[in-house]
Design a protein around this motif. Structure first.
Motif, PDB file in Angstrom:
ATOM      1  N   MET A 157       0.849  -1.190   0.000  1.00 17.03           N
ATOM      2  CA  MET A 157       0.000   0.000   0.000  1.00 17.03           C
ATOM      3  C   MET A 157       0.885   1.241   0.000  1.00 17.03           C
ATOM      4  O   MET A 157       1.863   1.306   0.722  1.00 17.03           O
ATOM      5  N   ASP A 158       0.468   2.179  -0.770  1.00 15.85           N
ATOM      6  CA  ASP A 158       1.237   3.416  -0.772  1.00 15.85           C
ATOM      7  C   ASP A 158       0.654   4.402   0.232  1.00 15.85           C
ATOM      8  O   ASP A 158      -0.423   4.209   0.778  1.00 15.85           O
ATOM      9  N   VAL A 159       1.371   5.446   0.465  1.00 17.78           N
ATOM     10  CA  VAL A 159       1.017   6.410   1.510  1.00 17.78           C
ATOM     11  C   VAL A 159      -0.294   7.114   1.180  1.00 17.78           C
ATOM     12  O   VAL A 159      -1.118   7.349   2.069  1.00 17.78           O
ATOM     13  N   SER A 160      -0.517   7.421  -0.083  1.00 21.78           N
ATOM     14  CA  SER A 160      -1.737   8.156  -0.434  1.00 21.78           C
ATOM     15  C   SER A 160      -2.990   7.318  -0.193  1.00 21.78           C
ATOM     16  O   SER A 160      -4.020   7.843   0.240  1.00 21.78           O
ATOM     17  N   SER A 161      -2.939   6.016  -0.433  1.00 23.23           N
ATOM     18  CA  SER A 161      -4.119   5.187  -0.180  1.00 23.23           C
ATOM     19  C   SER A 161      -4.370   5.045   1.324  1.00 23.23           C
ATOM     20  O   SER A 161      -5.523   5.022   1.772  1.00 23.23           O
ATOM     21  N   ILE A 162      -3.303   4.970   2.105  1.00 20.08           N
ATOM     22  CA  ILE A 162      -3.455   4.912   3.565  1.00 20.08           C
ATOM     23  C   ILE A 162      -4.058   6.206   4.080  1.00 20.08           C
ATOM     24  O   ILE A 162      -4.985   6.198   4.902  1.00 20.08           O
ATOM     25  N   MET A 163      -3.565   7.324   3.581  1.00 16.01           N
ATOM     26  CA  MET A 163      -4.097   8.626   3.997  1.00 16.01           C
ATOM     27  C   MET A 163      -5.557   8.772   3.570  1.00 16.01           C
ATOM     28  O   MET A 163      -6.375   9.317   4.310  1.00 16.01           O
ATOM     29  N   SER A 164      -5.885   8.265   2.395  1.00 16.16           N
ATOM     30  CA  SER A 164      -7.257   8.337   1.909  1.00 16.16           C
ATOM     31  C   SER A 164      -8.192   7.528   2.807  1.00 16.16           C
ATOM     32  O   SER A 164      -9.288   7.984   3.153  1.00 16.16           O
ATOM     33  N   MET A 165      -7.768   6.343   3.204  1.00 12.40           N
ATOM     34  CA  MET A 165      -8.583   5.512   4.097  1.00 12.40           C
ATOM     35  C   MET A 165      -8.748   6.178   5.454  1.00 12.40           C
ATOM     36  O   MET A 165      -9.839   6.175   6.036  1.00 12.40           O
ATOM     37  N   GLN A 166      -7.687   6.762   5.973  1.00 14.24           N
ATOM     38  CA  GLN A 166      -7.775   7.439   7.265  1.00 14.24           C
ATOM     39  C   GLN A 166      -8.685   8.655   7.182  1.00 14.24           C
ATOM     40  O   GLN A 166      -9.433   8.947   8.111  1.00 14.24           O
ATOM     41  N   LEU A 167      -8.635   9.361   6.051  1.00 18.40           N
ATOM     42  CA  LEU A 167      -9.500  10.513   5.869  1.00 18.40           C
ATOM     43  C   LEU A 167     -10.965  10.084   5.823  1.00 18.40           C
ATOM     44  O   LEU A 167     -11.824  10.727   6.439  1.00 18.40           O
ATOM     45  N   MET A 168     -11.262   8.993   5.145  1.00 20.38           N
ATOM     46  CA  MET A 168     -12.640   8.486   5.098  1.00 20.38           C
ATOM     47  C   MET A 168     -13.114   8.087   6.489  1.00 20.38           C
ATOM     48  O   MET A 168     -14.251   8.368   6.874  1.00 20.38           O
ATOM     49  N   GLU A 169     -12.261   7.438   7.263  1.00 25.47           N
ATOM     50  CA  GLU A 169     -12.629   7.046   8.628  1.00 25.47           C
ATOM     51  C   GLU A 169     -12.873   8.271   9.495  1.00 25.47           C
ATOM     52  O   GLU A 169     -13.807   8.297  10.302  1.00 25.47           O
ATOM     53  N   LEU A 170     -12.038   9.286   9.326  1.00 26.25           N
ATOM     54  CA  LEU A 170     -12.211  10.514  10.092  1.00 26.25           C
ATOM     55  C   LEU A 170     -13.524  11.201   9.718  1.00 26.25           C
ATOM     56  O   LEU A 170     -14.255  11.672  10.594  1.00 26.25           O
ATOM     57  N   GLN A 171     -13.844  11.233   8.433  1.00 25.32           N
ATOM     58  CA  GLN A 171     -15.092  11.837   7.997  1.00 25.32           C
ATOM     59  C   GLN A 171     -16.291  11.093   8.571  1.00 25.32           C
ATOM     60  O   GLN A 171     -17.263  11.713   9.017  1.00 25.32           O
ATOM     61  N   GLN A 172     -16.232   9.778   8.591  1.00 26.96           N
ATOM     62  CA  GLN A 172     -17.328   8.996   9.159  1.00 26.96           C
ATOM     63  C   GLN A 172     -17.470   9.266  10.650  1.00 26.96           C
ATOM     64  O   GLN A 172     -18.580   9.394  11.167  1.00 26.96           O
ATOM     65  N   THR A 173     -16.343   9.367  11.330  1.00 26.95           N
ATOM     66  CA  THR A 173     -16.370   9.648  12.771  1.00 26.95           C
ATOM     67  C   THR A 173     -16.983  11.013  13.042  1.00 26.95           C
ATOM     68  O   THR A 173     -17.817  11.163  13.943  1.00 26.95           O
ATOM     69  N   VAL A 174     -16.601  11.997  12.253  1.00 31.48           N
ATOM     70  CA  VAL A 174     -17.140  13.350  12.433  1.00 31.48           C
ATOM     71  C   VAL A 174     -18.632  13.367  12.122  1.00 31.48           C
ATOM     72  O   VAL A 174     -19.416  13.982  12.848  1.00 31.48           O
ATOM     73  N   GLN A 175     -19.048  12.685  11.065  1.00 32.20           N
ATOM     74  CA  GLN A 175     -20.467  12.633  10.722  1.00 32.20           C
ATOM     75  C   GLN A 175     -21.274  11.993  11.843  1.00 32.20           C
ATOM     76  O   GLN A 175     -22.356  12.473  12.202  1.00 32.20           O
ATOM     77  N   MET A 176     -20.764  10.915  12.412  1.00 28.70           N
ATOM     78  CA  MET A 176     -21.470  10.253  13.512  1.00 28.70           C
ATOM     79  C   MET A 176     -21.541  11.173  14.723  1.00 28.70           C
ATOM     80  O   MET A 176     -22.556  11.224  15.426  1.00 28.70           O
ATOM     81  N   SER A 177     -20.480  11.900  14.988  1.00 32.96           N
ATOM     82  CA  SER A 177     -20.457  12.812  16.123  1.00 32.96           C
ATOM     83  C   SER A 177     -21.484  13.931  15.938  1.00 32.96           C
ATOM     84  O   SER A 177     -22.210  14.283  16.874  1.00 32.96           O
ATOM     85  N   VAL A 178     -21.532  14.477  14.739  1.00 38.55           N
ATOM     86  CA  VAL A 178     -22.492  15.547  14.456  1.00 38.55           C
ATOM     87  C   VAL A 178     -23.912  15.018  14.563  1.00 38.55           C
ATOM     88  O   VAL A 178     -24.796  15.670  15.135  1.00 38.55           O
ATOM     89  N   MET A 179     -24.164  13.820  14.038  1.00 42.97           N
ATOM     90  CA  MET A 179     -25.496  13.241  14.112  1.00 42.97           C
ATOM     91  C   MET A 179     -25.896  12.980  15.565  1.00 42.97           C
ATOM     92  O   MET A 179     -27.023  13.259  15.981  1.00 42.97           O
ATOM     93  N   GLN A 180     -24.976  12.471  16.370  1.00 47.35           N
ATOM     94  CA  GLN A 180     -25.265  12.207  17.781  1.00 47.35           C
ATOM     95  C   GLN A 180     -25.581  13.501  18.519  1.00 47.35           C
ATOM     96  O   GLN A 180     -26.508  13.560  19.330  1.00 47.35           O
TER      97      GLN A 180
END
Length: 61
Positions: free
Chosen positions: A1-24
């Motif tokens: 895996m290259d760095v950009s794909s790892i960063m992309s996955m982490q960014l998606m996880e962060l976005q999901q976490t933020v969305q869940m936090s806002v919804m809660q």
């Protein structure tokens, strides 16, 4: 895996976490608003009935 794909996955996880936090947070605010509305509702009292009403009935044919 290259760095950009790892960063992309982490960014998606962060976005999901933020969305869940806002919804809660929104759900908590709605819950407290509903609780306040229920507390502010006027109390409805039922008229007191004769304690014998509905206890006995007469049947005549």
């Amino acid at each position: 895996m290259d760095v950009s794909s790892i960063m992309s996955m982490q960014l998606m996880e962060l976005q999901q976490t933020v969305q869940m936090s806002v919804m809660q947070k929104a759900m908590n605010m709605e819950t407290s608003a509903v609780a306040q509305m229920v507390e502010q509702m006027p109390q409805i009292t039922t008229p007191s009935l004769d304690p014998n009403v509905g206890q006995n009935f007469d049947v005549s044919i």
